[in-house]
Each structure stands twice: as structure tokens, then as C-alpha cells.
Design a protein around this motif. Structure first.
Motif, PDB file in Angstrom:
ATOM      1  N   GLU A 203      -2.684  -9.397 -10.961  1.00  0.00           N
ATOM      2  CA  GLU A 203      -1.311  -8.701 -11.381  1.00  0.00           C
ATOM      3  C   GLU A 203      -1.386  -7.488 -11.807  1.00  0.00           C
ATOM      4  O   GLU A 203      -0.375  -6.957 -12.387  1.00  0.00           O
ATOM      5  CB  GLU A 203      -0.926  -9.638 -12.515  1.00  0.00           C
ATOM      6  N   GLU A 204      -2.610  -7.573 -12.721  1.00  0.00           N
ATOM      7  CA  GLU A 204      -2.525  -6.738 -14.714  1.00  0.00           C
ATOM      8  C   GLU A 204      -2.683  -4.955 -13.770  1.00  0.00           C
ATOM      9  O   GLU A 204      -3.036  -4.121 -14.332  1.00  0.00           O
ATOM     10  CB  GLU A 204      -3.993  -6.579 -15.160  1.00  0.00           C
ATOM     11  N   MET A 205      -3.511  -4.905 -12.561  1.00  0.00           N
ATOM     12  CA  MET A 205      -3.214  -3.621 -11.705  1.00  0.00           C
ATOM     13  C   MET A 205      -1.578  -3.185 -11.602  1.00  0.00           C
ATOM     14  O   MET A 205      -1.649  -1.927 -11.250  1.00  0.00           O
ATOM     15  CB  MET A 205      -4.187  -3.996 -10.650  1.00  0.00           C
ATOM     16  N   LYS A 206      -1.170  -3.693 -11.142  1.00  0.00           N
ATOM     17  CA  LYS A 206      -0.002  -3.934 -10.940  1.00  0.00           C
ATOM     18  C   LYS A 206       1.171  -2.747 -12.430  1.00  0.00           C
ATOM     19  O   LYS A 206       1.653  -1.470 -11.931  1.00  0.00           O
ATOM     20  CB  LYS A 206       1.217  -4.558 -11.042  1.00  0.00           C
ATOM     21  N   ALA A 250       0.474   4.905   3.167  1.00  0.00           N
ATOM     22  CA  ALA A 250       0.704   4.765   1.312  1.00  0.00           C
ATOM     23  C   ALA A 250       0.050   3.813   1.523  1.00  0.00           C
ATOM     24  O   ALA A 250      -0.787   3.467  -0.399  1.00  0.00           O
ATOM     25  CB  ALA A 250       1.884   4.660   1.272  1.00  0.00           C
ATOM     26  N   ARG A 251      -0.293   2.883   2.169  1.00  0.00           N
ATOM     27  CA  ARG A 251      -1.026   1.427   2.124  1.00  0.00           C
ATOM     28  C   ARG A 251      -2.621   1.724   1.095  1.00  0.00           C
ATOM     29  O   ARG A 251      -3.730   1.327   1.092  1.00  0.00           O
ATOM     30  CB  ARG A 251      -0.834   0.401   2.673  1.00  0.00           C
ATOM     31  N   LEU A 252      -2.747   3.187   2.049  1.00  0.00           N
ATOM     32  CA  LEU A 252      -4.283   3.396   2.824  1.00  0.00           C
ATOM     33  C   LEU A 252      -4.402   3.850   1.172  1.00  0.00           C
ATOM     34  O   LEU A 252      -5.918   4.633   0.759  1.00  0.00           O
ATOM     35  CB  LEU A 252      -4.523   4.519   3.396  1.00  0.00           C
ATOM     36  N   THR A 253      -3.433   4.643   0.880  1.00  0.00           N
ATOM     37  CA  THR A 253      -3.912   5.717  -0.467  1.00  0.00           C
ATOM     38  C   THR A 253      -4.121   4.697  -1.758  1.00  0.00           C
ATOM     39  O   THR A 253      -4.970   4.944  -2.764  1.00  0.00           O
ATOM     40  CB  THR A 253      -2.132   6.476  -0.489  1.00  0.00           C
ATOM     41  N   LEU A 258      -7.508   2.063  -5.806  1.00  0.00           N
ATOM     42  CA  LEU A 258      -7.079   1.012  -6.135  1.00  0.00           C
ATOM     43  C   LEU A 258      -8.754   0.744  -6.591  1.00  0.00           C
ATOM     44  O   LEU A 258      -9.925   0.174  -7.157  1.00  0.00           O
ATOM     45  CB  LEU A 258      -6.811  -0.381  -6.539  1.00  0.00           C
ATOM     46  N   LYS A 259      -9.984   1.659  -5.862  1.00  0.00           N
ATOM     47  CA  LYS A 259     -11.183   1.408  -5.293  1.00  0.00           C
ATOM     48  C   LYS A 259     -11.673   1.873  -6.919  1.00  0.00           C
ATOM     49  O   LYS A 259     -13.039   1.973  -7.011  1.00  0.00           O
ATOM     50  CB  LYS A 259     -11.517   1.663  -4.194  1.00  0.00           C
TER      51      LYS A 259
END
Length: 504
Positions: A203-206, A250-253, A258-259
Motif C-alpha cells: 500500500e505504501e507504493m501508492k 498505462a498499466r505496462l508503464t 514499480l519494478k
């Protein structure tokens, strides 16, 4: 000077003047004579011209008099003819007046005769009713009952004979029957998915995705053209857009960001560009794979691009590209069976929903967009027409177009092809049974085979064999007029009489 010289000079001057005067007078005399001659000649010519003019004027006057006389004669002839015609018309008008008067008298006589005949018929009918002790309506009903009783068995036999002949001739009439059945198709019902979601492990990634004062998510939305909802669902990020390719970018970006772990506006632009290239390659490869799977070669790159984009589109829960490839395979088999062009049918079935990749960019129905794009990039007209005419707002004029229509209905309406809720399915089955049980003489009705067939059981006492045939037709007609359904519904009317006895 000496006086004598002066005198001589004077004499010489006088002599010269006299000679000059004489010469001048002589010349004047000659000129006058010449002028008289010319004047006489001019008078002579003028007199001649006057005579000629008079003669010409006389001729013209004479001609005019003759023409005037001729015209007067013609006018008199015309006047005579007009008078004669007027007299003839007057006579005809008089005759017509007399004839009209005669017709009016005849009409009155005919009307009187009709009234007299009606009176006679009423009297005869009253006498017949008294003799037969039946009214006109009762006599007609009795006659109909007698006629029905006499011809019922013949009608049942004739229907059975016709049905047997239809079965025997089914192979020869296969093409006609199949093409006629192709006109029966499912109505278009589509519900596009406009959301894509991605699960977050932390959740911290948000917070990192949103960035300081929302700069990161604003940059991501601006670069991709997709609405990104971070706080709506716990542990999920939702991408919203009518363009499925943008949602995929957008999803792939976001996955790549994130990686990598580095999320800032400058990095977002670089990753978006990489994701767009990767999605573009995936789209083109998907289109080529679909064409290769179906066995169609020579498809323009622009068409393959739109086919690949269909991978990311769904219609009523059904993936559009898989639906198209499935249709192409079925179309090939069906076209081969009826003798249509297999390549045209498969090609048209594969690209028939191509316009759905552009419905959010171009105004119009998707099948018309498909036809326009196909013609724009040089697809054969037979293929473009068959793809465009797969819905009923455009007439299908070729067997291949009818093949595409029927396989579209088959693929969309097959069990599992589309997501249909249990409630809607149960309600449709109930409505189908209610249609049949609404007729008189029906004991019970069951909808089976996922609504593809309805079996109607009738009371044998109330409905005979001929009535069962009529009831089946009436039920089918009512289903067609009151319900919307995919494909074809078979109506089976069952009339059964059982005789039971026990041996003791």
C-alpha cells in the motif's frame, strides 16, 4: 528712262493682260461646256434610276397585293374550318348532355332495382331461416363445422406428405435453406469494459505513485491519456479510458516503473514511450498471429494494426479478437459446405469487427467504419461488403455476406460465448414459457436447451392434430413478435393420448 521705253513697256503690259484675259475666258467657256455635258449625263442617269425604282416599287407593290390577297383567302379558309368545328362541338355537347341525362335516369333505375333485389333477398333469407329454423350465423357456423370435419383428415395427410417431401428434398435444397436461415440473426447487444485494474503488493507504493503534490500521477495521466484511480480500492489501482490500448500502455508503464523503483515526471515520460513501443509491437504481432491462424495472407499492415488492437477490447464479456478468429474458422467451414468463396468469407469474418477499434475515435456504427477502413486500404470489395453487412441495417447481397451474418450470431450466442447473469437467463426462460402457456388448450410448457427449444404439451381433448400444427405456428409467430433472442427457437407441440387399463 526714256519716254519711248516707258511707252513700249506700257504697251507690252497691256498686250499681255489682254492675251491673259482672253485665255481665261476661253478656259471658262470650255469648263462650262464640260459641266453642261456632265450635268446632262447625271440627269440621264438619275432619270434612268428613277424609272428603275418606279418599276421595282411597282413590282413590290404588286407582290404585296398578291400576298395580301392570298393571306385573306387563307384566313377565310381557317375561319370556315373553325366555324365548322365549333358547330361540330356544339352538336357533340348536345349529344353528351342528352347521354348524361339518359345515364342519370339509368342510374336511378338501377338503384331502384338494387333496393328491390335487397328486399327480395331479405324476404328469401327470412323464409329460409323459418324453414331451416337456423339464423344466417348459425347456418354459416354449421357449414364451417361440416366442411372442417370433411377435410380435416385430408389436411392432416397433406401436411404430413408435404413435411415428408421437405425432408426428402432437404439435401437438394440445402443451399437455399441455409441462406434463408442466415437472415435470422441475433440482435446487437454490446457492453464495453472501460476499466483495467492492477494489484499492488504494498500500500505504501501508492504514495510514491501519487508523488509530491500529485505530480507523478498527473504526469502519468497526461502522458498516457488515462484516468488513474489510486485511493478508490484498497490494494488496487484502476485505469479508466475508452481506449483499451491506452489503458494497456498505462498499466505496462506503471508495472515498469514499480519494478525500476524510480518514479518521477522525467522518468515517467521515458517509460511511457518504451511502453507505447512495446504495446505497438505486441499489437502488430497479435494481428499477424490472428491472420496466420485463420490462413489469410496479404492483409495490409494497417488492417493488422486494427486487428491487434481488438485483443484489448471486449463485447459483452467476449474478447473481440477471439470472437473474430472463431468466426473466421466457422465461416470457412460453412462457406465450403454451401459452395461460397471460402477465402472471402474467412477474410470478412476476421475483420468484421475491426471498426470497434475506432468507435471511440470515429463517429458511426462499427460495421460501417469497418467497411470504410477496408476500402481505404485496398481490401477487395467483396470482402469489404461482407464485413460491413453483418448487421441488418444494410442488405447482404452475396452468399459470403450472409455467411458472416450467421456465424456472427453463432459465435455470439453459443453457450459461454457471452456473460449472461443467472437472473436474466431465468427470466428469459420464464418469459418463453409464459408465451406458450398463454394459448388456450395448453397443459404445460418447458423451455429447454438454454432457450433454444420449447416443448408445449396440449390437452388432446381440446386440440386435435390440425390444431396442434396451427398452435406451433402461432406460438412461433408470437415469440418472434414479442421477444428478443439470439439464433433460432424450435417450437415442439406435443399431443399425446394414452389409454390405460389394468388386467386383474
Amino acid at each position: 528712262m526714256e519716254p519711248i521705253s516707258i511707252v513700249l513697256a506700257i504697251v507690252a503690259l497691256a498686250t499681255g493682260y489682254g492675251v491673259s484675259t482672253y485665255t481665261t475666258k476661253r478656259k471658262l467657256s470650255n469648263v462650262e461646256a464640260e459641266a453642261d455635258k456632265e450635268l446632262k449625263k447625271a440627269k440621264s442617269r438619275a432619270d434612268k434610276m428613277v424609272e428603275e425604282a418606279k418599276a421595282e416599287a411597282f413590282k413590290l407593290s404588286d407582290t404585296a397585293r398578291k400576298e395580301d390577297a392570298q393571306r385573306r383567302t387563307e384566313y377565310k379558309d381557317v375561319e370556315k374550318r373553325l366555324l365548322t368545328r365549333e358547330e361540330s362541338l356544339d352538336k357533340k355537347l348536345d349529344q353528351l348532355d342528352k347521354r348524361n341525362e339518359s345515364l342519370r335516369k339509368s342510374e336511378d333505375e338501377i338503384e331502384d332495382l338494387k333496393n328491390h333485389i335487397k328486399e327480395i333477398r331479405v324476404k328469401q333469407q327470412d323464409k329460409l331461416e323459418k324453414i331451416a329454423k337456423l339464423t344466417k350465423t348459425e347456418a354459416a357456423d354449421k357449414l364451417m363445422q361440416m366442411t372442417e370435419r370433411d377435410v380435416k383428415e385430408d389436411l392432416v395427410g397433406l401436411v404430413s406428405k408435404l413435411q415428408n417431401e421437405a425432408r426428402d428434398n432437404a439435401d437438394e435444397n440445402a443451399k437455399t435453406i441455409i441462406l434463408g436461415a442466415m437472415e435470422r440473426m441475433a440482435s446487437e447487444v454490446t457492453a464495453e469494459r472501460t476499466l483495467t485494474s492492477m494489484k499492488l503488493e504494498d500500500e505504501e507504493m501508492k504514495g510514491r505513485i501519487i508523488g509530491k503534490e500529485g505530480r507523478n500521477i498527473q504526469a502519468l495521466q497526461k502522458a498516457t491519456g488515462v484516468d488513474i484511480m489510486v485511493d478508490d480500492t484498497p490494494g488496487m489501482i484502476v485505469f479508466s479510458s475508452f481506449d483499451p490500448v491506452r489503458r494497456e500502455v498505462a498499466r505496462l508503464t506503471l508495472e515498469m516503473l514499480l519494478k525500476d523503483g524510480r518514479i518521477h515526471p522525467g522518468r515517467i515520460e521515458e517509460v511511457v514511450e518504451k511502453a507505447q513501443k512495446q504495446v505497438q509491437k505486441d499489437v502488430m504481432r497479435t494481428g499477424e498471429d490472428a491472420a496466420r491462424e485463420v490462413g489469410i495472407v496479404g492483409i495490409p499492415k494497417e488492417i493488422l494494426q486494427y486487428l491487434g488492437e481488438l485483443k484489448f477490447r471486449t463485447s459483452y464479456g467476449q474478447n473481440v479478437l477471439k470472437h473474430s478468429t472463431e468466426m473466421a474458422h466457422i465461416a470457412g467451414v460453412l462457406a465450403d459446405q454451401i459452395g461460397a468463396d471460402v477465402k472471402t468469407a474467412k477474410y470478412a469474418a476476421l475483420i468484421h469487427d475491426m471498426g470497434k477499434a475506432l468507435t471511440h475515435k470515429v463517429e458511426g456504427k462499427h460495421h460501417h467504419i469497418t467497411g470504410e477502413i477496408a476500402r481505404k486500404y485496398g481490401v477487395p470489395e467483396a470482402v469489404a461488403h461482407a464485413a460491413e453487412a453483418h448487421h441488418d441495417d444494410m442488405e447482404a447481397t452475396t452468399p459470403e455476406a450472409l455467411v458472416v451474418r450467421v456465424v456472427d450470431a453463432i459465435s455470439a450466442a453459443r453457450p459461454g460465448g457471452r456473460n449472461i447473469s443467472v437472473e436474466n437467463f431465468a427470466e428469459r426462460m420464464k418469459d418463453l414459457e409464459n408465451v406458450a402457456t398463454g394459448f388456450g388448450g395448453v397443459e404445460k410448457a418447458y423451455a429447454i436447451s438454454a432457450g433454444r427449444e420449447i416443448r408445449v404439451f396440449v390437452k388432446p381433448v381440446d386440440i386435435d392434430d390440425l390444431g396442434a400444427i396451427k398452435l406451433a405456428r402461432d406460438v412461433a409467430t408470437k415469440i418472434e413478435s414479442t421477444m428478443q433472442y439470439p439464433g433460432t427457437i424450435k417450437v415442439n407441440v406435443i399431443r399425446e393420448t394414452r389409454a390405460t387399463e389394468y388386467a386383474k
